[in-house]
Motif scaffolding. Structure first.
Motif, mmCIF file in Angstrom:
data_model
loop_
_atom_site.group_PDB
_atom_site.id
_atom_site.type_symbol
_atom_site.label_atom_id
_atom_site.label_comp_id
_atom_site.label_asym_id
_atom_site.label_seq_id
_atom_site.Cartn_x
_atom_site.Cartn_y
_atom_site.Cartn_z
ATOM 1 N N GLN A 16 -31.646 17.918 1.693
ATOM 2 C CA GLN A 16 -31.592 19.351 1.435
ATOM 3 C C GLN A 16 -32.295 20.125 2.543
ATOM 4 O O GLN A 16 -31.780 21.123 3.051
ATOM 5 C CB GLN A 16 -32.274 19.670 0.105
ATOM 6 C CG GLN A 16 -31.571 19.070 -1.088
ATOM 7 C CD GLN A 16 -32.432 19.184 -2.304
ATOM 8 O OE1 GLN A 16 -33.101 20.192 -2.478
ATOM 9 N NE2 GLN A 16 -32.436 18.173 -3.127
ATOM 10 N N ASN A 20 -30.874 23.335 5.220
ATOM 11 C CA ASN A 20 -31.239 24.704 4.882
ATOM 12 C C ASN A 20 -32.562 25.050 5.548
ATOM 13 O O ASN A 20 -33.410 24.185 5.753
ATOM 14 C CB ASN A 20 -31.353 24.845 3.359
ATOM 15 C CG ASN A 20 -31.254 26.294 2.919
ATOM 16 O OD1 ASN A 20 -31.858 27.174 3.509
ATOM 17 N ND2 ASN A 20 -30.473 26.527 1.872
ATOM 18 N N GLY A 22 -35.657 27.661 5.071
ATOM 19 C CA GLY A 22 -36.279 28.660 4.219
ATOM 20 C C GLY A 22 -37.551 29.178 4.844
ATOM 21 O O GLY A 22 -37.847 28.953 6.020
ATOM 22 N N GLU A 101 -40.610 27.686 -6.339
ATOM 23 C CA GLU A 101 -39.652 28.689 -5.861
ATOM 24 C C GLU A 101 -38.869 28.165 -4.662
ATOM 25 O O GLU A 101 -37.663 28.401 -4.534
ATOM 26 C CB GLU A 101 -40.391 29.971 -5.500
ATOM 27 C CG GLU A 101 -39.465 31.097 -5.066
ATOM 28 C CD GLU A 101 -40.221 32.368 -4.748
ATOM 29 O OE1 GLU A 101 -39.577 33.350 -4.348
ATOM 30 O OE2 GLU A 101 -41.475 32.375 -4.901
ATOM 31 N N TYR A 102 -39.557 27.435 -3.815
ATOM 32 C CA TYR A 102 -38.898 26.866 -2.643
ATOM 33 C C TYR A 102 -37.925 25.761 -3.047
ATOM 34 O O TYR A 102 -36.782 25.709 -2.580
ATOM 35 C CB TYR A 102 -39.958 26.332 -1.684
ATOM 36 C CG TYR A 102 -39.397 25.555 -0.514
ATOM 37 C CD1 TYR A 102 -38.744 26.216 0.518
ATOM 38 C CD2 TYR A 102 -39.532 24.176 -0.455
ATOM 39 C CE1 TYR A 102 -38.231 25.503 1.597
ATOM 40 C CE2 TYR A 102 -39.019 23.460 0.614
ATOM 41 C CZ TYR A 102 -38.371 24.130 1.631
ATOM 42 O OH TYR A 102 -37.869 23.430 2.690
ATOM 43 N N GLN A 104 -36.445 25.213 -5.949
ATOM 44 C CA GLN A 104 -35.328 25.657 -6.772
ATOM 45 C C GLN A 104 -34.213 26.299 -5.957
ATOM 46 O O GLN A 104 -33.081 26.427 -6.448
ATOM 47 C CB GLN A 104 -35.829 26.639 -7.835
ATOM 48 C CG GLN A 104 -36.616 25.966 -8.948
ATOM 49 C CD GLN A 104 -37.208 26.962 -9.924
ATOM 50 O OE1 GLN A 104 -37.184 28.163 -9.682
ATOM 51 N NE2 GLN A 104 -37.756 26.455 -11.016
ATOM 52 N N SER A 105 -34.501 26.672 -4.737
ATOM 53 C CA SER A 105 -33.452 27.238 -3.892
ATOM 54 C C SER A 105 -32.441 26.182 -3.468
ATOM 55 O O SER A 105 -31.385 26.513 -2.914
ATOM 56 C CB SER A 105 -34.078 27.900 -2.664
ATOM 57 O OG SER A 105 -34.752 26.936 -1.868
ATOM 58 N N TYR A 106 -32.749 24.902 -3.724
ATOM 59 C CA TYR A 106 -31.861 23.810 -3.346
ATOM 60 C C TYR A 106 -31.165 23.174 -4.542
ATOM 61 O O TYR A 106 -30.664 22.059 -4.451
ATOM 62 C CB TYR A 106 -32.655 22.730 -2.600
ATOM 63 C CG TYR A 106 -33.255 23.213 -1.312
ATOM 64 C CD1 TYR A 106 -32.454 23.407 -0.194
ATOM 65 C CD2 TYR A 106 -34.614 23.480 -1.232
ATOM 66 C CE1 TYR A 106 -33.008 23.864 0.985
ATOM 67 C CE2 TYR A 106 -35.169 23.940 -0.049
ATOM 68 C CZ TYR A 106 -34.366 24.135 1.056
ATOM 69 O OH TYR A 106 -34.906 24.595 2.219
ATOM 70 N N ASN A 107 -31.119 23.866 -5.660
ATOM 71 C CA ASN A 107 -30.485 23.302 -6.855
ATOM 72 C C ASN A 107 -29.018 22.948 -6.610
ATOM 73 O O ASN A 107 -28.567 21.835 -6.917
ATOM 74 C CB ASN A 107 -30.592 24.282 -8.023
ATOM 75 C CG ASN A 107 -32.000 24.368 -8.579
ATOM 76 O OD1 ASN A 107 -32.838 23.507 -8.319
ATOM 77 N ND2 ASN A 107 -32.282 25.418 -9.337
ATOM 78 N N SER A 131 -31.697 21.333 -11.825
ATOM 79 C CA SER A 131 -32.814 22.280 -11.727
ATOM 80 C C SER A 131 -34.107 21.518 -11.494
ATOM 81 O O SER A 131 -34.333 20.463 -12.084
ATOM 82 C CB SER A 131 -32.929 23.120 -13.005
ATOM 83 O OG SER A 131 -33.216 22.295 -14.121
#
Length: 711
Positions: A16, A20, A22, A101-102, A104-107, A131
């Motif tokens: 992940q 991405n 972040g 928060e970080y 969960q952006s990769y769910n 999740s």
């Protein structure tokens, strides 16, 4: 490659991070260093051994939750996945700077990656949603309902403690009264001897005789002396009359209720055969616990992928899908007892009116609702704070639905609404049985009053309802193409099966109606009103051959209905669809008919009857008395023990059997405490509040029928 096995638990997260970018630079650098080290065949320097050991190594591996949580610079992350409504889990132990928060952006990216892997290995995508969760952040905040429920719990405990204290005071007062009365009686006895002018030589012997008489009175208050017979007829034993506050205190007395609830009574009277229902209730609730243990533990086991293939093995697992017959047995017993006991009360009245029905409904409501409501409140508002764990959020999912659906349970209508695909994730899901039982009871007094007024019409209506129930079960199964609810590898999804078929009273009423019919037969035999029934019952009692035939047919029916489904465990298409429709329509009918045949000789009072010896053993009495509270609490125990665990169970027979026995013990303890604290006090209060006055008792006695043939 040798280092790959140590860090496989991070592959998902690494993939992940590489796809991405972040804002969490520190966490990205952490995973970037791990990726670089693994690609070079080296051990990552920033990857501590504790992190590796505390993380899961594959699907359904939760890692070491406690070890990770106790580390100051690490925190535990739970990756929760849903596959066809069933949760799957992996546990990770990550640095604390990798916040939720970080992650969960990769769910969605995680979902896509896992489905690509499962597509490669199993030729299908397993995951519907993903999740990341931090178990420490999943606890709900305290609400007004939580505080009110806690206050209610404290009040209940206080009432039981205060009631126990006051009951001890009342018992001491009662004992003092009896001691004073005994002294007074002895004085009167001496006075009687002196007044009789007996010779001095015989006074000593007479006094000894009078003292023996007094001791006999104190030991047996129902003796002939109490009725006015004996040497001193004018000396009467006055029974102690409890004050109102004493009766109220005894209602909540833990000590008094314990003695009442767990006392072993010797069966007496014409209904002595009813002791067999103690064994039936006890074994049925054990069977229910076993079935739900298989369901919940199996759905949350380490080797979840193996479950559909383990289901194909006949044996212990065959009893799991057949566990709903235990509920049908409860319905059968409920219908039998309602028919016998209510008819017994109705036949004592000269005038039978339908105006009696609301009072019967009220009694049934008060018998069930207070304990039921208390369990829902505690389960919903308090138990969520009593444990934790890597998958404790699954327990919170079960309880959270009560926030919007609690009123359906309290009104006994929850079985009339739609639920999700699992059929379990809603408020107090196992309460569907209580809703069915209450809904069926709404028509029971009406049916029995009609039968009491006109036996032929009443019997015709009940048989018509039974036929209608069987036909409706067949029609629903046929119109929806429902197969048996079994988790075989080739079983098709049936998301509406529970809502449309399993929970509906018009499908589940058939065992109850059969119980009523058996109750009619028993009542006609006991009352002697129907000579043909009396003669038939007498033939059954006198003939060893007939009784043996009853057992052979009864055991044959029950065992055939249970084990005939073995071929379907391996292949859901082993039976034609029509055969499955007919089985679903008639299986519960034939099962309870078999149960009824097996217990008939014992009900009729046959001596040395196997059912009476096994099911009527005194051992079952306390368990049967708390079976209602055991049903209310057993599922909470199973959910609590499953989701508070830090490791998932490896599914195999010995493990499930062990956990079933453990959950039975816990359920007996918790169910017993609930019965002592809530159920029995509420029953005692109902007797105090609705006890008929003396004038009403006299009026009712005057309305009693001298000859039961008037009905």
């Amino acid at each position: 490659m040798q280092f790959l096995s140590y860090s496989i638990c991070f592959l998902l997260l690494i993939a992940q991070v590489k796809t991405n970018y972040g804002n969490n630079t520190q966490c990205e650098e952490y995973f970037g260093n791990i990726t670089q080290a693994i690609s070079m065949g080296e051990m990552p320097k920033n990857l501590s051994p504790q992190t590796i050991l505390s993380s899961g190594k594959g699907l359904q591996d939760l890692g070491s939750y406690l070890v990770c949580r106790d580390s100051s610079d690490l925190h535990y992350i739970h990756l929760r996945m849903l596959s066809e409504g069933k949760p799957l889990h992996i546990g990770f132990c990550l640095p604390s700077f990798c916040d939720m928060e970080y992650l969960q952006s990769y769910n969605e990216i995680t979902k896509e990656l896992i489905n690509n892997l499962t597509q490669f290995q199993y030729n299908k995508s397993f995951i519907d949603s993903v999740s990341y969760q931090d178990p420490d952040l999943m606890y709900p905040g305290w609400s007004v309902g939580t505080y009110l429920t806690l206050i209610l719990l404290i009040v209940v405990v206080a009432l039981n403690i205060i009631g126990s204290i006051f009951s001890i005071i009342a018992e001491n007062k009662k004992q003092a009264y009896q001691d004073d009365l005994k002294t007074e009686m002895k004085k009167k006895a001496v006075q009687k001897i002196n007044e009789s002018k007996i010779e001095e030589s015989s006074i000593k012997e007479s006094y000894r005789r009078s003292e023996l008489i007094q001791n006999e009175i104190m030991e047996n208050q129902e003796s002939a002396f109490m009725s006015g017979k004996g040497q001193f007829e004018e000396i009467k034993y006055k029974k102690y009359k409890e004050a109102t506050w004493e009766r109220f205190a005894l209602s909540f007395s833990f000590i008094h209720n314990y003695q009442k609830l767990f006392k072993i009574n010797e069966p007496k009277g014409e209904n002595a055969g009813f002791v067999i229902f103690n064994g039936i209730r006890s074994l049925s609730i054990f069977w229910v616990i076993y079935g739900h243990d298989q369901l919940i533990r199996g759905a949350n086991s380490f080797n979840l992928i193996d479950i559909p293939y383990k289901v194909t093995e006949p044996g212990w697992l065959t009893l799991a899908p057949a566990a709903y017959f235990a509920v049908d047995t409860f319905f059968f017993v409920g219908g039998f007892l309602a028919a016998v006991l209510l008819l017994e009360k109705l036949t004592k009245l000269r005038t039978i009116k339908f105006s009696l029905v609301p009072a019967m409904w009220l009694h049934r409501f008060l018998r069930i609702w207070p304990t039921y409501a208390f369990c829902i409140l505690v389960y919903w508002q308090l138990t969520v704070y009593w444990s934790d764990g890597p998958i404790w959020n699954e327990y919170l999912v079960f309880t959270s639905t009560c926030s919007t659906q609690w009123w359906k349970n309290l009104l006994f209508i929850d079985n009339m609404f739609s639920h999700d695909a699992s059929g379990l994730n809603y408020c107090f899901g196992w309460g569907w049985y209580l809703s069915n039982d209450f809904q069926i009871f709404l028509i029971t007094p009406i049916l029995l009053i009609i039968y009491a007024k006109n036996k032929k019409i009443g019997l015709a209506i009940i048989i018509s309802l039974l036929i209608g129930s069987i036909f409706s079960a067949y029609y629903i199964a046929y119109s929806n193409d429902f197969h048996l609810q079994m988790g075989t590898p080739n079983a098709k999804p049936q998301p509406d099966y529970q809502d449309i078929f399993y929970y509906k009273p018009w499908v589940r009423i058939s065992p109850y109606l059969i119980g009523i019919l058996f109750g009619f037969f028993y009542r006609n035999y006991i009352s002697g009103q129907n000579k043909r029934m009396v003669d038939l019952a007498q033939k059954i009692k006198d003939s060893v051959l007939i009784r043996t035939l009853f057992y052979v047919i009864g055991i044959g029916l029950t065992q055939t209905i249970i084990w005939i489904i073995v071929p379907l465990q391996k292949d859901m298409n082993a039976w034609p669809q029509q055969a499955q429709y007919f089985y679903q329509a008639f299986n519960r009918v034939f099962f309870v008919l078999g149960v009824g045949l097996c217990i008939t000789p014992a009900l009729l009072g046959c001596k040395n009857d196997p059912s009476r010896f096994i099911l009527g053993h005194p051992f079952w009495q306390p368990i049967a008395r708390i079976s209602f509270c055991m049903y209310l609490t057993h599922f909470i125990v199973i959910l609590f023990m499953t989701f508070s665990s830090t490791q998932l169970v490896y599914y195999q027979y010995s493990h499930i059997l062990y956990f079933t026995l453990t959950d039975i013990v816990y359920t007996i303890i918790i169910g017993g405490l609930l019965s002592l604290a809530i159920e029995v006090p509420c029953m005692n209060l109902e007797k105090i509040l609705f006890a008929p006055k003396r004038q009403e008792i006299s009026k009712q006695n005057g309305n009693q029928v001298r000859d039961g043939n008037d009905l």
